[in-house]
Design an enzyme around this catalytic site. Structure first.
Site, mmCIF file in Angstrom:
data_model
loop_
_atom_site.group_PDB
_atom_site.id
_atom_site.type_symbol
_atom_site.label_atom_id
_atom_site.label_comp_id
_atom_site.label_asym_id
_atom_site.label_seq_id
_atom_site.Cartn_x
_atom_site.Cartn_y
_atom_site.Cartn_z
ATOM 1 N N TYR A 15 0.797 -1.235 0.000
ATOM 2 C CA TYR A 15 0.000 0.000 0.000
ATOM 3 C C TYR A 15 0.828 1.283 0.000
ATOM 4 O O TYR A 15 0.274 2.371 0.046
ATOM 5 C CB TYR A 15 -0.927 0.012 1.232
ATOM 6 C CG TYR A 15 -1.813 -1.192 1.276
ATOM 7 C CD1 TYR A 15 -2.882 -1.308 0.397
ATOM 8 C CD2 TYR A 15 -1.563 -2.237 2.159
ATOM 9 C CE1 TYR A 15 -3.691 -2.431 0.407
ATOM 10 C CE2 TYR A 15 -2.368 -3.366 2.173
ATOM 11 C CZ TYR A 15 -3.423 -3.452 1.292
ATOM 12 O OH TYR A 15 -4.211 -4.561 1.295
ATOM 13 N N ASP A 17 2.894 2.783 -2.245
ATOM 14 C CA ASP A 17 2.888 3.680 -3.406
ATOM 15 C C ASP A 17 1.596 4.503 -3.449
ATOM 16 O O ASP A 17 1.626 5.717 -3.601
ATOM 17 C CB ASP A 17 3.032 2.859 -4.698
ATOM 18 C CG ASP A 17 4.228 1.916 -4.616
ATOM 19 O OD1 ASP A 17 5.355 2.423 -4.575
ATOM 20 O OD2 ASP A 17 4.015 0.686 -4.557
ATOM 21 N N TYR A 193 5.818 -6.904 7.919
ATOM 22 C CA TYR A 193 5.870 -8.025 6.973
ATOM 23 C C TYR A 193 6.043 -9.311 7.798
ATOM 24 O O TYR A 193 6.222 -9.256 9.014
ATOM 25 C CB TYR A 193 7.053 -7.843 6.013
ATOM 26 C CG TYR A 193 7.043 -6.502 5.312
ATOM 27 C CD1 TYR A 193 6.029 -6.193 4.393
ATOM 28 C CD2 TYR A 193 8.013 -5.540 5.583
ATOM 29 C CE1 TYR A 193 6.005 -4.957 3.764
ATOM 30 C CE2 TYR A 193 7.990 -4.306 4.948
ATOM 31 C CZ TYR A 193 6.982 -4.012 4.047
ATOM 32 O OH TYR A 193 6.950 -2.789 3.427
ATOM 33 N N GLN A 255 -7.198 5.418 5.832
ATOM 34 C CA GLN A 255 -5.875 5.979 6.109
ATOM 35 C C GLN A 255 -5.880 6.993 7.267
ATOM 36 O O GLN A 255 -4.988 6.986 8.111
ATOM 37 C CB GLN A 255 -5.333 6.636 4.836
ATOM 38 C CG GLN A 255 -3.833 6.672 4.796
ATOM 39 C CD GLN A 255 -3.317 7.328 3.527
ATOM 40 O OE1 GLN A 255 -3.905 8.254 2.989
ATOM 41 N NE2 GLN A 255 -2.180 6.852 3.051
ATOM 42 N N ARG A 271 5.974 -0.311 8.972
ATOM 43 C CA ARG A 271 6.746 -0.932 7.903
ATOM 44 C C ARG A 271 6.803 0.025 6.700
ATOM 45 O O ARG A 271 6.142 1.083 6.707
ATOM 46 C CB ARG A 271 6.119 -2.260 7.506
ATOM 47 C CG ARG A 271 4.841 -2.110 6.717
ATOM 48 C CD ARG A 271 4.204 -3.447 6.380
ATOM 49 N NE ARG A 271 3.338 -3.307 5.212
ATOM 50 C CZ ARG A 271 2.464 -4.209 4.807
ATOM 51 N NH1 ARG A 271 2.328 -5.334 5.486
ATOM 52 N NH2 ARG A 271 1.729 -4.004 3.731
ATOM 53 N N GLY A 272 7.550 -0.366 5.654
ATOM 54 C CA GLY A 272 7.507 0.363 4.388
ATOM 55 C C GLY A 272 7.978 1.791 4.512
ATOM 56 O O GLY A 272 8.959 2.089 5.195
ATOM 57 N N GLU A 273 7.256 2.692 3.862
ATOM 58 C CA GLU A 273 7.656 4.102 3.824
ATOM 59 C C GLU A 273 6.624 5.012 4.492
ATOM 60 O O GLU A 273 6.956 5.866 5.306
ATOM 61 C CB GLU A 273 7.827 4.520 2.353
ATOM 62 C CG GLU A 273 7.962 6.010 2.172
ATOM 63 C CD GLU A 273 8.569 6.411 0.843
ATOM 64 O OE1 GLU A 273 9.238 5.576 0.198
ATOM 65 O OE2 GLU A 273 8.410 7.582 0.458
ATOM 66 N N ASP A 274 5.351 4.791 4.157
ATOM 67 C CA ASP A 274 4.353 5.747 4.616
ATOM 68 C C ASP A 274 4.023 5.582 6.098
ATOM 69 O O ASP A 274 3.988 6.566 6.848
ATOM 70 C CB ASP A 274 3.081 5.628 3.765
ATOM 71 C CG ASP A 274 2.146 6.786 4.043
ATOM 72 O OD1 ASP A 274 2.603 7.940 3.963
ATOM 73 O OD2 ASP A 274 0.973 6.548 4.371
ATOM 74 N N SER A 275 3.794 4.337 6.540
ATOM 75 C CA SER A 275 3.476 4.148 7.965
ATOM 76 C C SER A 275 4.686 4.528 8.818
ATOM 77 O O SER A 275 4.547 5.027 9.948
ATOM 78 C CB SER A 275 3.037 2.706 8.249
ATOM 79 O OG SER A 275 4.005 1.778 7.819
HETATM 80 C C1 LIG Z 1 -2.435 -1.039 8.729
HETATM 81 C C2 LIG Z 1 -3.025 0.058 7.891
HETATM 82 C C3 LIG Z 1 -2.258 0.768 7.002
HETATM 83 N N1 LIG Z 1 -2.812 1.763 6.262
HETATM 84 C C4 LIG Z 1 -2.005 2.507 5.284
HETATM 85 C C5 LIG Z 1 -0.907 3.375 5.839
HETATM 86 C C6 LIG Z 1 0.000 3.512 4.631
HETATM 87 O O1 LIG Z 1 -0.475 4.568 3.810
HETATM 88 C C7 LIG Z 1 -0.172 2.184 3.918
HETATM 89 C C8 LIG Z 1 1.012 1.254 4.131
HETATM 90 O O2 LIG Z 1 2.103 1.689 3.401
HETATM 91 P P1 LIG Z 1 3.600 1.548 3.917
HETATM 92 O O3 LIG Z 1 3.671 1.864 5.321
HETATM 93 O O4 LIG Z 1 4.460 2.362 2.998
HETATM 94 O O5 LIG Z 1 3.971 0.005 3.776
HETATM 95 P P2 LIG Z 1 3.742 -1.071 2.596
HETATM 96 O O6 LIG Z 1 4.556 -2.208 2.964
HETATM 97 O O7 LIG Z 1 2.303 -1.329 2.431
HETATM 98 O O8 LIG Z 1 4.303 -0.419 1.289
HETATM 99 C C9 LIG Z 1 5.602 -0.704 0.794
HETATM 100 O O9 LIG Z 1 5.424 -1.098 -0.542
HETATM 101 C C10 LIG Z 1 6.614 -1.265 -1.264
HETATM 102 C C11 LIG Z 1 6.277 -1.742 -2.668
HETATM 103 C C12 LIG Z 1 7.386 0.041 -1.252
HETATM 104 O O10 LIG Z 1 8.471 -0.058 -2.031
HETATM 105 C C13 LIG Z 1 7.769 0.334 0.178
HETATM 106 O O11 LIG Z 1 8.538 1.526 0.262
HETATM 107 C C14 LIG Z 1 6.512 0.490 1.004
HETATM 108 O O12 LIG Z 1 5.965 1.733 0.731
HETATM 109 O O13 LIG Z 1 -1.333 1.578 4.419
HETATM 110 C C15 LIG Z 1 -4.154 2.081 6.384
HETATM 111 O O14 LIG Z 1 -4.642 3.008 5.724
HETATM 112 N N2 LIG Z 1 -4.919 1.370 7.262
HETATM 113 C C16 LIG Z 1 -4.415 0.365 8.021
HETATM 114 O O15 LIG Z 1 -5.170 -0.260 8.799
#
Ligand SMILES: Cc1cn([C@H]2C[C@H](O)[C@@H](COP(=O)(O)OP(=O)(O)O[C@H]3O[C@@H](C)[C@H](O)[C@@H](O)[C@H]3O)O2)c(=O)[nH]c1=O
Length: 379
Positions: A15, A17, A193, A255, A271-275
């Site tokens: 999620y 991107d 993850y 979100q 995890r990832g970038e946004d969270s």
């Molecule tokens: C748990 C949860 C998350 N979210 C949102 C928060 C964030 O915007 C999103 C999660 O994104 P991230 O934290 O970035 O983790 P991610 O693991 O989902 O995304 C990753 O995907 C890869 C392909 C990228 O290269 C990584 O850099 C990274 O961005 O989900 C919700 O809206 N509700 C929820 O209940």
């Protein structure tokens, strides 16, 4: 001044991107009065973050943003004044040709991934001439004034602090998710993850004197949770108790509500970038599961952030954070690192708030993008 923007998002997996581009699109539209089209190839991922959206609409409007299905079979459209390809996604060839023939040519930006590495400042803003005569500019989010900055809405920290000062609002929010928190509990959110180290951390949590309540949104870590529980599968709304640890499985929330969840907790595993960034704005200690890369490049990225984050921490607290984060990312035994982390918890709480305030004093990414686009137009 209101300008038009096309933001292209290709959902690689997960999620992150769509999480980043949706936030950016929303902020440009609502806070800066820009006209924004967000092109998304996987609307199903978008719907998880914005549940009132639909996967079937080719055009829909949410929070002032025109959200467009990015079709495989591209149909000609007039490009906007500013075009952002997020995370090096490839623009449709027909669209690129339309950009080349537009007068004036659009400002073309590639929005890169967030990193705290030193080289980011040197690469931010560089441009690369394209065969069709256009220039592509590389826009790097980052920490400090030589980078593109961090995504942060103007009122974010004020809203977060007001919520954290309001016990009733937090209680009501958690109750809507089926969580009745007792005041003595340490509240931890867990978004990660798959992780072999989870069992050792859960084991350690069952024995800590202060009770822990662990909130786990449905997702990729659930199989490891299940293996440790060795019982029937937990679904959103279910909870269970082991020793001093109570676990609640939560639904995946929209979100904006995920932010509120982070604001409620004493520690956020993200995890990832946004969270990861949202946990920093929460002003609470965090544990980062970085997105793993096959060549191991994520380890440098992790260390670069730790170097900056820990700079003003006392040596034992800095060691404790580094040790816990490295163990978590390597899927190693968490028992010892967790004990040492707990011994520094007070310092880490103060530090998390100070880090959030300091970063909050820097110019945010959307404002930097606007400034950059104005500078390029006047150049
Ligand atoms: C748990 C949860 C998350 N979210 C949102 C928060 C964030 O915007 C999103 C999660 O994104 P991230 O934290 O970035 O983790 P991610 O693991 O989902 O995304 C990753 O995907 C890869 C392909 C990228 O290269 C990584 O850099 C990274 O961005 O989900 C919700 O809206 N509700 C929820 O209940």
């Amino acid at each position: 001044m209101s300008r038009s923007w096309d933001i292209f998002c290709c959902v690689v997996d997960n999620y992150g991107d769509i999480g980043v581009t949706w936030r950016l699109a929303r902020q440009l539209a609502t806070e800066h009065d820009q006209r924004v089209r967000l092109w998304v190839d996987e609307l199903a991922a978008f719907v998880r973050l914005c549940p009132e959206a639909t996967v079937t609409a080719s055009v829909q409007h949410h929070a002032g943003v025109e959200v467009r299905q990015w079709p495989r079979d591209w149909q000609p459209v007039e490009p906007a004044e500013v075009v952002i390809e997020a995370f090096a996604c490839r623009l449709p060839a027909l669209f690129e040709a339309a950009m080349a023939s537009r007068t004036p040519a659009p400002l073309w930006l590639n929005l890169e991934y967030l990193s705290a590495e030193d080289w980011v400042a040197g690469c931010h803003g560089l441009s690369s001439p394209q065969p069709d005569g256009l220039q592509k500019h590389f826009f790097f989010p980052g920490f400090g004034p030589a980078t593109g900055g961090l995504l942060r809405e103007g009122d974010l920290l004020a809203r977060r602090r007001a919520f954290q000062a309001n016990g009733q609002a937090q209680q009501a929010f958690l109750a809507r998710l089926g969580v009745q928190r007792s005041p003595e509990e340490r509240l931890i959110s867990l978004f990660a993850y798959e992780n072999r180290g989870l069992a050792s951390w859960l084991e350690a949590l069952t024995e800590v004197t202060r009770p822990t309540r662990l909130l786990i949104p449905e997702g990729r870590i659930q199989a490891d949770l299940q293996a440790w529980l060795a019982g029937p599968a937990l679904r959103a709304g279910d909870s269970c108790q082991r020793g001093n640890l109570r676990i609640n499985v939560l639904p995946f929330v929209r979100q904006e509500e995920y932010d509120q969840l982070l604001w409620c907790c004493d520690l956020n595993a993200v995890r990832g970038e946004d969270s990861f960034l949202r946990a920093q704005w929460a002003g609470r200690p965090m544990l980062w599961h970085i997105y793993p890369q096959e060549d191991g490049a994520h380890w440098d990225k992790l260390q670069a952030f730790l170097d900056q984050y820990c700079q003003t921490l006392a040596p034992d607290a800095a060691r404790a954070v580094g040790e816990l984060w490295r163990a978590w990312n390597a899927g190693e035994d968490m028992a010892g690192p967790w004990q040492r982390w707990l011994a520094c918890e007070g310092d880490l709480q103060r530090h998390a708030e100070a880090w959030s305030s300091d970063r909050g004093a820097e110019t945010d990414l959307a404002s930097n993008l606007l400034r950059f686009s104005e500078r390029m137009r006047d150049a």
